[in-house]
Design a protein around this motif. Structure first.
Motif, PDB file in Angstrom:
ATOM      1  N   ARG A 161       5.684 -15.887  -4.432  1.00  0.00           N
ATOM      2  CA  ARG A 161       6.329 -15.509  -3.167  1.00  0.00           C
ATOM      3  C   ARG A 161       5.781 -14.160  -2.678  1.00  0.00           C
ATOM      4  O   ARG A 161       5.500 -13.993  -1.492  1.00  0.00           O
ATOM      5  CB  ARG A 161       7.840 -15.457  -3.368  1.00  0.00           C
ATOM      6  CG  ARG A 161       8.683 -14.864  -2.234  1.00  0.00           C
ATOM      7  CD  ARG A 161       8.755 -15.795  -1.049  1.00  0.00           C
ATOM      8  NE  ARG A 161       9.547 -15.257   0.045  1.00  0.00           N
ATOM      9  CZ  ARG A 161       9.182 -14.267   0.847  1.00  0.00           C
ATOM     10  NH1 ARG A 161       8.018 -13.663   0.672  1.00  0.00           N
ATOM     11  NH2 ARG A 161       9.978 -13.876   1.839  1.00  0.00           N
ATOM     12  N   VAL A 162       5.653 -13.194  -3.592  1.00  0.00           N
ATOM     13  CA  VAL A 162       5.125 -11.871  -3.229  1.00  0.00           C
ATOM     14  C   VAL A 162       3.679 -12.005  -2.762  1.00  0.00           C
ATOM     15  O   VAL A 162       3.280 -11.494  -1.706  1.00  0.00           O
ATOM     16  CB  VAL A 162       5.217 -10.899  -4.430  1.00  0.00           C
ATOM     17  CG1 VAL A 162       4.477  -9.604  -4.116  1.00  0.00           C
ATOM     18  CG2 VAL A 162       6.668 -10.605  -4.751  1.00  0.00           C
ATOM     19  N   LYS A 163       2.897 -12.740  -3.558  1.00  0.00           N
ATOM     20  CA  LYS A 163       1.467 -12.861  -3.237  1.00  0.00           C
ATOM     21  C   LYS A 163       1.218 -13.724  -2.000  1.00  0.00           C
ATOM     22  O   LYS A 163       0.189 -13.589  -1.337  1.00  0.00           O
ATOM     23  CB  LYS A 163       0.717 -13.382  -4.453  1.00  0.00           C
ATOM     24  CG  LYS A 163       0.706 -12.348  -5.584  1.00  0.00           C
ATOM     25  CD  LYS A 163      -0.111 -12.796  -6.761  1.00  0.00           C
ATOM     26  CE  LYS A 163      -0.314 -11.612  -7.724  1.00  0.00           C
ATOM     27  NZ  LYS A 163      -1.020 -12.027  -8.941  1.00  0.00           N
ATOM     28  N   ALA A 164       2.179 -14.618  -1.699  1.00  0.00           N
ATOM     29  CA  ALA A 164       2.042 -15.465  -0.501  1.00  0.00           C
ATOM     30  C   ALA A 164       2.072 -14.641   0.780  1.00  0.00           C
ATOM     31  O   ALA A 164       1.615 -15.090   1.833  1.00  0.00           O
ATOM     32  CB  ALA A 164       3.153 -16.517  -0.476  1.00  0.00           C
ATOM     33  N   LEU A 165       2.595 -13.432   0.655  1.00  0.00           N
ATOM     34  CA  LEU A 165       2.612 -12.551   1.839  1.00  0.00           C
ATOM     35  C   LEU A 165       1.208 -12.211   2.309  1.00  0.00           C
ATOM     36  O   LEU A 165       1.006 -11.808   3.455  1.00  0.00           O
ATOM     37  CB  LEU A 165       3.357 -11.246   1.521  1.00  0.00           C
ATOM     38  CG  LEU A 165       4.858 -11.332   1.505  1.00  0.00           C
ATOM     39  CD1 LEU A 165       5.454  -9.977   1.202  1.00  0.00           C
ATOM     40  CD2 LEU A 165       5.354 -11.855   2.848  1.00  0.00           C
ATOM     41  N   SER A 166       0.235 -12.380   1.396  1.00  0.00           N
ATOM     42  CA  SER A 166      -1.152 -12.072   1.781  1.00  0.00           C
ATOM     43  C   SER A 166      -1.618 -12.997   2.914  1.00  0.00           C
ATOM     44  O   SER A 166      -2.489 -12.615   3.699  1.00  0.00           O
ATOM     45  CB  SER A 166      -2.088 -12.200   0.582  1.00  0.00           C
ATOM     46  OG  SER A 166      -2.063 -13.517   0.072  1.00  0.00           O
ATOM     47  N   LEU A 167      -1.027 -14.195   3.037  1.00  0.00           N
ATOM     48  CA  LEU A 167      -1.471 -15.115   4.097  1.00  0.00           C
ATOM     49  C   LEU A 167      -1.161 -14.530   5.478  1.00  0.00           C
ATOM     50  O   LEU A 167      -2.058 -14.389   6.321  1.00  0.00           O
ATOM     51  CB  LEU A 167      -0.786 -16.487   3.950  1.00  0.00           C
ATOM     52  CG  LEU A 167      -1.366 -17.474   2.952  1.00  0.00           C
ATOM     53  CD1 LEU A 167      -1.318 -16.969   1.519  1.00  0.00           C
ATOM     54  CD2 LEU A 167      -0.626 -18.811   3.044  1.00  0.00           C
ATOM     55  N   SER A 168       0.112 -14.197   5.687  1.00  0.00           N
ATOM     56  CA  SER A 168       0.476 -13.663   7.011  1.00  0.00           C
ATOM     57  C   SER A 168      -0.122 -12.281   7.223  1.00  0.00           C
ATOM     58  O   SER A 168      -0.569 -11.949   8.324  1.00  0.00           O
ATOM     59  CB  SER A 168       1.994 -13.635   7.178  1.00  0.00           C
ATOM     60  OG  SER A 168       2.601 -12.939   6.116  1.00  0.00           O
ATOM     61  N   ARG A 169      -0.183 -11.481   6.125  1.00  0.00           N
ATOM     62  CA  ARG A 169      -0.768 -10.143   6.253  1.00  0.00           C
ATOM     63  C   ARG A 169      -2.216 -10.253   6.737  1.00  0.00           C
ATOM     64  O   ARG A 169      -2.640  -9.537   7.641  1.00  0.00           O
ATOM     65  CB  ARG A 169      -0.705  -9.451   4.888  1.00  0.00           C
ATOM     66  CG  ARG A 169      -0.907  -7.965   4.930  1.00  0.00           C
ATOM     67  CD  ARG A 169      -0.408  -7.303   3.654  1.00  0.00           C
ATOM     68  NE  ARG A 169      -1.052  -7.856   2.464  1.00  0.00           N
ATOM     69  CZ  ARG A 169      -0.390  -8.281   1.385  1.00  0.00           C
ATOM     70  NH1 ARG A 169       0.924  -8.205   1.326  1.00  0.00           N
ATOM     71  NH2 ARG A 169      -1.036  -8.767   0.342  1.00  0.00           N
ATOM     72  N   ALA A 170      -2.968 -11.169   6.143  1.00  0.00           N
ATOM     73  CA  ALA A 170      -4.379 -11.340   6.524  1.00  0.00           C
ATOM     74  C   ALA A 170      -4.507 -11.824   7.963  1.00  0.00           C
ATOM     75  O   ALA A 170      -5.389 -11.376   8.713  1.00  0.00           O
ATOM     76  CB  ALA A 170      -5.050 -12.317   5.569  1.00  0.00           C
ATOM     77  N   LEU A 171      -3.620 -12.732   8.350  1.00  0.00           N
ATOM     78  CA  LEU A 171      -3.687 -13.253   9.733  1.00  0.00           C
ATOM     79  C   LEU A 171      -3.327 -12.151  10.737  1.00  0.00           C
ATOM     80  O   LEU A 171      -3.971 -12.033  11.790  1.00  0.00           O
ATOM     81  CB  LEU A 171      -2.745 -14.453   9.896  1.00  0.00           C
ATOM     82  CG  LEU A 171      -3.182 -15.731   9.192  1.00  0.00           C
ATOM     83  CD1 LEU A 171      -2.075 -16.780   9.243  1.00  0.00           C
ATOM     84  CD2 LEU A 171      -4.464 -16.291   9.818  1.00  0.00           C
ATOM     85  N   PHE A 172      -2.316 -11.357  10.425  1.00  0.00           N
ATOM     86  CA  PHE A 172      -1.938 -10.269  11.345  1.00  0.00           C
ATOM     87  C   PHE A 172      -3.057  -9.230  11.434  1.00  0.00           C
ATOM     88  O   PHE A 172      -3.329  -8.682  12.508  1.00  0.00           O
ATOM     89  CB  PHE A 172      -0.637  -9.588  10.903  1.00  0.00           C
ATOM     90  CG  PHE A 172       0.574 -10.480  10.939  1.00  0.00           C
ATOM     91  CD1 PHE A 172       0.672 -11.507  11.870  1.00  0.00           C
ATOM     92  CD2 PHE A 172       1.615 -10.303  10.044  1.00  0.00           C
ATOM     93  CE1 PHE A 172       1.781 -12.341  11.905  1.00  0.00           C
ATOM     94  CE2 PHE A 172       2.744 -11.131  10.070  1.00  0.00           C
ATOM     95  CZ  PHE A 172       2.819 -12.145  10.998  1.00  0.00           C
TER      96      PHE A 172
END
Ligand code: AMP
Length: 279
Positions: free
Chosen positions: A196-207
């Motif tokens: 869940r924590v590492k999944a934040l990398s998806l939206s972070r990268a897109l933003f």
């Protein structure tokens, strides 16, 4: 709120509502409803008088190795949420009620389904189009709302509507995210705390890519490489990361602000998440 389990009873109710002059909107879902789904109901209410929410885990869009059996089913709570949001009716058919055991007719969009999720899930969009076409025939709504979260799905459905001359307006509603940026999804429930924590990398990268574009970056490969690096560093493996033309879904070399998007799908230990941003 009315609850229907068969196509015949829902169809009769919809026909009656239309006779009374009400405009009907449809929100198709697979249930396990979250705030993203609720936003679609609210969006639908802007355009119509009576919102019908379908809650149906559609077997024909799952391959045998996918999570059909384990997909979270929370129908009682889902109906409460629909009612609280002001839906007029919910449709919860059993699979054998919606599909004859010897069903042999499919609706298959063949162009926009080819890349991205369609490439990795070969029967997926044929199942989606078939069930959505059935829902359209049963409800005969004037509008139907789909989430931008499933970017390729809205494109495929819009093409189906155009190609089959359904007199239905398709509305694409924005992605609803958790406070930290993760796109809401029923499948997020499968994530471990670490995933869940590492999944934040998806939206972070897109933003971050969105910000680069706002600052002048136009090169798709530069944007895609930065996104890949960010998610891989967080143990998520990209199935695809593509800067695309938002209308044709074709990959593009250079971003055209206002007409481009980035789609991604990533895997981590048997789980798969999708996300996207408009550019
Ligand atoms: P599903 O139940 O996952 O099949 O989704 C039903 C509908 O809700 C689809 O049109 C999805 O695109 C939409 N949806 C799912 N998640 C979100 C979200 N986070 N924000 C907006 N719409 C969503």
């Amino acid at each position: 709120m009315e609850i229907f389990k068969t196509p015949e009873t829902l169809h009769a109710w919809c026909a009656d509502q239309k006779r009374q002059g009400f405009k009907i909107g449809l929100v198709p879902t697979m249930g396990n409803l979250h705030e993203g789904h609720m936003s679609l109901i609210r969006e639908a209410k802007q355009y119509c008088d009576k919102v019908v929410v379908s809650i149906f885990v559609n077997p024909t869009q799952f391959a045998p190795n996918e999570d059909y059996d384990n997909y979270p089913r929370t129908e009682v709570v889902d109906c409460e949420k629909c009612e609280a949001e002001g839906a007029a009716a919910a449709f919860l058919p059993a699979p054998e009620v919606l599909y004859a055991t010897d069903a042999s007719t499919w609706v298959h969009e063949t162009e926009l389904e080819r890349g991205y999720c369609g490439a990795q899930r070969p029967i997926h969009f044929r199942g989606v189009c078939t069930v959505v076409a059935k829902l359209f025939n049963i409800v005969q709504p004037e509008i139907a709302v789909f989430g931008q979260k499933d970017f390729q799905q809205v494109a495929v459905i819009s093409r189906m509507v155009r190609d089959l001359s359904y007199p239905i307006q398709i509305i694409r509603a924005p992605i609803v995210r958790e406070a930290d940026g993760l796109a809401m999804s029923s499948r997020n429930a499968y994530l471990s705390a670490e995933q869940r924590v590492k999944a934040l990398s998806l939206s972070r990268a897109l933003f971050a890519a969105q910000k680069s574009v706002a600052e002048g970056e136009r090169d798709s490969h530069t944007l895609e490489a930065a996104i890949r690096a960010e998610v891989v560093a967080n143990d998520w493996l990209p199935d695809y990361v593509n800067v695309i033309d938002s209308a044709t879904l074709m990959p593009i070399e250079k971003v055209v602000p206002g007409a481009s998007a980035i789609l991604l799908a990533c895997r981590c230990g048997g789980l798969r998440l999708i996300d996207n941003v408009l550019l």
